[in-house]
Design a protein around this motif. Structure first.
Motif, PDB file in Angstrom:
ATOM      1  N   ASP A  65       0.823  -1.210   0.000  1.00 29.36           N
ATOM      2  CA  ASP A  65       0.000   0.000   0.000  1.00 29.36           C
ATOM      3  C   ASP A  65       0.853   1.255   0.000  1.00 29.36           C
ATOM      4  OD1 ASP A  65      -2.648  -0.819  -0.074  1.00 29.36           O
ATOM      5  OD2 ASP A  65      -2.594  -1.400   2.034  1.00 29.36           O
ATOM      6  N   LEU A  66       1.902   1.203   0.800  1.00 23.64           N
ATOM      7  CA  LEU A  66       2.801   2.348   0.923  1.00 23.64           C
ATOM      8  C   LEU A  66       3.370   2.715  -0.441  1.00 23.64           C
ATOM      9  CD1 LEU A  66       3.760   3.834   3.486  1.00 23.64           C
ATOM     10  CD2 LEU A  66       5.845   2.507   3.360  1.00 23.64           C
ATOM     11  N   PHE A  67       3.734   1.677  -1.199  1.00 22.56           N
ATOM     12  CA  PHE A  67       4.351   1.926  -2.496  1.00 22.56           C
ATOM     13  C   PHE A  67       3.321   2.336  -3.538  1.00 22.56           C
ATOM     14  CE2 PHE A  67       8.038  -0.230  -0.797  1.00 22.56           C
ATOM     15  CZ  PHE A  67       9.067   0.396  -1.452  1.00 22.56           C
ATOM     16  N   SER A  68       2.095   1.874  -3.413  1.00 23.01           N
ATOM     17  CA  SER A  68       1.150   2.153  -4.491  1.00 23.01           C
ATOM     18  C   SER A  68       0.080   3.158  -4.092  1.00 23.01           C
ATOM     19  CB  SER A  68       0.544   0.858  -5.013  1.00 23.01           C
ATOM     20  OG  SER A  68       0.227  -0.007  -3.955  1.00 23.01           O
ATOM     21  N   ASP A  69       0.259   3.875  -2.980  1.00 27.62           N
ATOM     22  CA  ASP A  69      -0.663   4.950  -2.572  1.00 27.62           C
ATOM     23  C   ASP A  69      -2.115   4.499  -2.562  1.00 27.62           C
ATOM     24  OD1 ASP A  69       1.021   7.411  -2.321  1.00 27.62           O
ATOM     25  OD2 ASP A  69       1.574   6.789  -4.341  1.00 27.62           O
ATOM     26  N   SER A  70      -2.372   3.322  -2.000  1.00 30.73           N
ATOM     27  CA  SER A  70      -3.731   2.803  -2.094  1.00 30.73           C
ATOM     28  C   SER A  70      -4.427   2.708  -0.734  1.00 30.73           C
ATOM     29  CB  SER A  70      -3.709   1.437  -2.781  1.00 30.73           C
ATOM     30  OG  SER A  70      -2.720   0.627  -2.219  1.00 30.73           O
ATOM     31  N   GLY A  71      -4.035   3.523   0.210  1.00 27.81           N
ATOM     32  CA  GLY A  71      -4.699   3.490   1.512  1.00 27.81           C
ATOM     33  C   GLY A  71      -4.364   2.223   2.253  1.00 27.81           C
ATOM     34  N   GLY A  72      -5.370   1.372   2.507  1.00 31.27           N
ATOM     35  CA  GLY A  72      -5.087   0.134   3.233  1.00 31.27           C
ATOM     36  C   GLY A  72      -5.676  -1.083   2.552  1.00 31.27           C
ATOM     37  N   VAL A  73      -5.911  -1.003   1.233  1.00 35.43           N
ATOM     38  CA  VAL A  73      -6.631  -2.095   0.575  1.00 35.43           C
ATOM     39  C   VAL A  73      -5.827  -3.390   0.547  1.00 35.43           C
ATOM     40  CG1 VAL A  73      -8.101  -0.609  -0.820  1.00 35.43           C
ATOM     41  CG2 VAL A  73      -5.919  -1.301  -1.723  1.00 35.43           C
ATOM     42  N   HIS A  74      -4.521  -3.289   0.266  1.00 33.63           N
ATOM     43  CA  HIS A  74      -3.706  -4.502   0.209  1.00 33.63           C
ATOM     44  C   HIS A  74      -3.556  -5.108   1.603  1.00 33.63           C
ATOM     45  CE1 HIS A  74      -2.559  -4.456  -3.990  1.00 33.63           C
ATOM     46  NE2 HIS A  74      -2.426  -3.145  -3.905  1.00 33.63           N
ATOM     47  N   ALA A  75      -3.395  -4.248   2.620  1.00 33.27           N
ATOM     48  CA  ALA A  75      -3.272  -4.736   3.991  1.00 33.27           C
ATOM     49  C   ALA A  75      -4.516  -5.524   4.373  1.00 33.27           C
ATOM     50  CB  ALA A  75      -3.052  -3.566   4.948  1.00 33.27           C
ATOM     51  N   ALA A  76      -5.689  -4.957   4.116  1.00 28.92           N
ATOM     52  CA  ALA A  76      -6.936  -5.620   4.498  1.00 28.92           C
ATOM     53  C   ALA A  76      -7.105  -6.933   3.740  1.00 28.92           C
ATOM     54  CB  ALA A  76      -8.119  -4.693   4.233  1.00 28.92           C
ATOM     55  N   ALA A  77      -6.835  -6.902   2.437  1.00 30.97           N
ATOM     56  CA  ALA A  77      -7.011  -8.110   1.627  1.00 30.97           C
ATOM     57  C   ALA A  77      -6.033  -9.203   2.048  1.00 30.97           C
ATOM     58  CB  ALA A  77      -6.841  -7.794   0.148  1.00 30.97           C
ATOM     59  N   ALA A  78      -4.784  -8.808   2.355  1.00 31.17           N
ATOM     60  CA  ALA A  78      -3.777  -9.793   2.750  1.00 31.17           C
ATOM     61  C   ALA A  78      -4.149 -10.436   4.088  1.00 31.17           C
ATOM     62  CB  ALA A  78      -2.402  -9.144   2.838  1.00 31.17           C
ATOM     63  N   VAL A  79      -4.625  -9.630   5.032  1.00 31.79           N
ATOM     64  CA  VAL A  79      -5.039 -10.173   6.330  1.00 31.79           C
ATOM     65  C   VAL A  79      -6.210 -11.134   6.147  1.00 31.79           C
ATOM     66  CG1 VAL A  79      -6.088  -9.577   8.527  1.00 31.79           C
ATOM     67  CG2 VAL A  79      -4.176  -8.263   7.691  1.00 31.79           C
ATOM     68  N   PHE A  80      -7.116 -10.755   5.259  1.00 29.71           N
ATOM     69  CA  PHE A  80      -8.282 -11.608   4.989  1.00 29.71           C
ATOM     70  C   PHE A  80      -7.839 -12.970   4.456  1.00 29.71           C
ATOM     71  CE2 PHE A  80     -12.069 -13.028   2.764  1.00 29.71           C
ATOM     72  CZ  PHE A  80     -13.050 -12.725   3.694  1.00 29.71           C
ATOM     73  N   LEU A  81      -6.906 -12.927   3.500  1.00 33.24           N
ATOM     74  CA  LEU A  81      -6.397 -14.182   2.936  1.00 33.24           C
ATOM     75  C   LEU A  81      -5.698 -15.015   4.007  1.00 33.24           C
ATOM     76  CD1 LEU A  81      -5.775 -16.045   0.569  1.00 33.24           C
ATOM     77  CD2 LEU A  81      -3.742 -14.696   0.126  1.00 33.24           C
ATOM     78  N   ALA A  82      -4.895 -14.344   4.847  1.00 30.84           N
ATOM     79  CA  ALA A  82      -4.161 -15.059   5.890  1.00 30.84           C
ATOM     80  C   ALA A  82      -5.127 -15.721   6.860  1.00 30.84           C
ATOM     81  CB  ALA A  82      -3.243 -14.090   6.635  1.00 30.84           C
ATOM     82  N   TYR A  83      -6.232 -15.026   7.169  1.00 35.49           N
ATOM     83  CA  TYR A  83      -7.202 -15.591   8.110  1.00 35.49           C
ATOM     84  C   TYR A  83      -7.932 -16.774   7.490  1.00 35.49           C
ATOM     85  CZ  TYR A  83     -10.845 -15.910  11.588  1.00 35.49           C
ATOM     86  OH  TYR A  83     -11.678 -16.375  12.565  1.00 35.49           O
ATOM     87  N   ALA A  84      -8.189 -16.677   6.181  1.00 39.64           N
ATOM     88  CA  ALA A  84      -8.957 -17.732   5.519  1.00 39.64           C
ATOM     89  C   ALA A  84      -8.092 -18.928   5.124  1.00 39.64           C
ATOM     90  CB  ALA A  84      -9.655 -17.170   4.287  1.00 39.64           C
ATOM     91  N   ARG A  85      -6.777 -18.815   5.284  1.00 46.03           N
ATOM     92  CA  ARG A  85      -5.874 -19.832   4.772  1.00 46.03           C
ATOM     93  C   ARG A  85      -6.141 -21.252   5.287  1.00 46.03           C
ATOM     94  NH1 ARG A  85       0.581 -20.694   4.719  1.00 46.03           N
ATOM     95  NH2 ARG A  85       0.204 -21.369   6.837  1.00 46.03           N
ATOM     96  N   PRO A  86      -6.367 -21.442   6.608  1.00 43.97           N
ATOM     97  CA  PRO A  86      -6.621 -22.825   7.068  1.00 43.97           C
ATOM     98  C   PRO A  86      -7.798 -23.485   6.372  1.00 43.97           C
ATOM     99  CG  PRO A  86      -6.231 -21.380   8.915  1.00 43.97           C
ATOM    100  CD  PRO A  86      -6.299 -20.505   7.709  1.00 43.97           C
ATOM    101  N   ILE A  87      -8.852 -22.690   6.094  1.00 41.08           N
ATOM    102  CA  ILE A  87     -10.027 -23.261   5.417  1.00 41.08           C
ATOM    103  C   ILE A  87      -9.646 -23.705   4.007  1.00 41.08           C
ATOM    104  CG2 ILE A  87     -12.397 -22.778   4.704  1.00 41.08           C
ATOM    105  CD1 ILE A  87     -12.295 -20.490   6.872  1.00 41.08           C
TER     106      ILE A  87
END
Lengths: 168, 273
Positions: A65-87
């Motif tokens: 996000d820092l590099f692409s000036d996109s607020g927090g979209v990548h952070a939120a999406a990455a956390v979501f993926l990490a949480y869903a990973r066991p499933i």
């Protein structure tokens, strides 16, 4: 242990650099970019603490996000993926995951592809929903999710296969 | 109390997920309001350094096109200069009033994006070079955007290809004004909204900056009219503007500082009070 930690740190830095220096600027057909940094989340050691994975994923997303000036979209999406990973793991690898004995270096190709595909689509959908942030543009969200996912899945699978050492 | 602790420990993964996800969400929402994307932006030493290294390699591949752009701009400026000197004897400049109004700084684009719906550019000039928020950014062809965040050596620019961007513009032929926005579809086209139905519009007409804001001077090129249709309400036009600039390839830009900005601001604030 230190070997694994070192490998993951190197992977973190390299994927981040490749993402922001090359992949963010491909713009295939005007708007299609692969987001290959999620390989890090896919390949994160299974036995490590889940809290650590969440933290590191957030950090990785935030850096993108820092590099692409996109607020927090990548952070939120990455956390979501990490949480869903066991499933996702349970879905694609079944018994192997239950016994905690998945080795990404030597799993079946079919399971690997289904794991990466499901994860990528999930991540990209959250990512583009947040980026566009307008439910009336649902068609645009789905279009971007579909095309970018195809690009990411192909690149991710190829990279994972290419860099796994003892695949037959 | 014991139960609360137990609950937290049992659901620690979910709670951490919730915390981090909502942090990401909050940062996203914050970045959607104008001039609020304070923390997460690429105007800092780390990102600037990486993009700078990348740019120093990348720029060699564009030297020819950059040269062509410069030569074309020189030709245009020389043309203006020659035409200016021919009718010099009819104009008279009172030097006590003729103070320069704009300070121009050149900058290099370190990062450009156009695939997202909220695009930003990163430039290699910052507060050390006297750059601050709300300065205008243009190329020799037309406008690019407005400075958003600055650090010591870098600045991010809110591109005109950004849903947050709103720029005052006018028709060259009839001086009718409107506001320039972007619908997020194509990086070649932007939209000019709220143009009065009294305007006489033809496809191919030129759109310029309006000069009503203190950011851009009057008459900087934006683009030409590609098509237009009447708004739902029926009393304004929405115009598709084809940009002069190829926003997908921008190398060198000019940053404009309006030296009278403070004066104009304080006057406008008086009206609002």
């Amino acid at each position: 242990m230190t070997n694994v930690t070192g490998l993951n740190i190197v992977r973190f830095v390299l994927l981040l650099l490749i993402q922001v220096v090359i992949c963010n600027h491909i713009n295939f057909l005007g708007y299609i970019n692969p987001y290959i940094y999620i390989i890090f989340i896919f390949l994160f050691p299974i036995r490590e603490e889940r809290l650590l994975l969440l933290f590191v994923s957030f950090l990785l997303g935030l850096m993108v996000d820092l590099f692409s000036d996109s607020g927090g979209v990548h952070a939120a999406a990455a956390v979501f993926l990490a949480y869903a990973r066991p499933i996702l793991l349970k879905n694609s690898f079944g018994m192997l995951y239950e016994h905690q004995s998945i080795k990404f270096n030597s799993t079946e190709l079919g399971s690997l592809i289904s794991y990466v595909t499901l994860g990528t689509i999930l991540h990209h959908f959250v990512l583009f929903s947040l980026e566009i942030f307008n439910i009336s543009n649902i068609i645009l969200i789905l279009k971007k999710t579909l095309f970018s996912s195809i690009f990411t899945i192909i690149l991710s699978v190829l990279l994972i296969i290419l860099f796994s050492r003892n695949r037959k | 109390m014991q139960q609360i602790f137990n609950f937290v420990i049992r659901n620690k993964t979910f709670l951490l997920f919730l915390l981090l996800f909502s942090t990401g969400l909050a940062l996203t929402i914050q970045s959607h309001s104008y001039h609020k994307s304070k923390f997460i932006n690429s105007a800092n030493v780390l990102t600037g350094g990486v993009y700078g290294t990348m740019n120093s390699v990348d720029q060699y591949f564009h030297l020819n096109t950059e040269n062509d752009i410069l030569a074309e701009e020189n030709r245009r400026l020389r043309e203006q200069l020659l035409n200016l000197s021919t009718n010099k004897d009819t104009t008279f400049i009172d030097s006590s009033y003729a103070k320069s109004k704009y300070r121009v700084t050149t900058a290099e684009v370190y990062k450009n994006s156009y695939a997202s719906v909220n695009n930003y550019l990163t430039l290699n000039k910052g507060t050390n070079d006297g750059i601050a928020q709300d300065f205008g950014v243009i190329t020799s062809n037309g406008i690019v955007g407005i400075i958003d965040n600055t650090s010591k050596n870098y600045a991010t620019t809110l591109s005109i290809l950004n849903k947050k961007s709103r720029i005052n513009a006018k028709l060259k032929a009839s001086n009718h004004i409107g506001s320039l926005t972007w619908d997020g579809v194509s990086p070649e086209f932007v939209q000019l909204d709220d143009v009065s139905q009294f305007a006489n519009i033809k496809v191919g007409d030129t759109i310029l900056t309006g000069g009503e804001s203190s950011i851009f001077p009057k008459g900087i090129g934006i683009g030409t009219i590609a098509s237009f249709d009447t708004d739902i309400s029926g009393d304004t036009y929405t115009i598709q503007v084809k940009l002069f600039n190829d926003m997908t390839s921008i190398g060198k830009v000019y940053i404009l500082e309006n030296l009278d900005r403070e004066e104009i601001r304080s006057l406008e604030n008086k009206i609002n009070d």
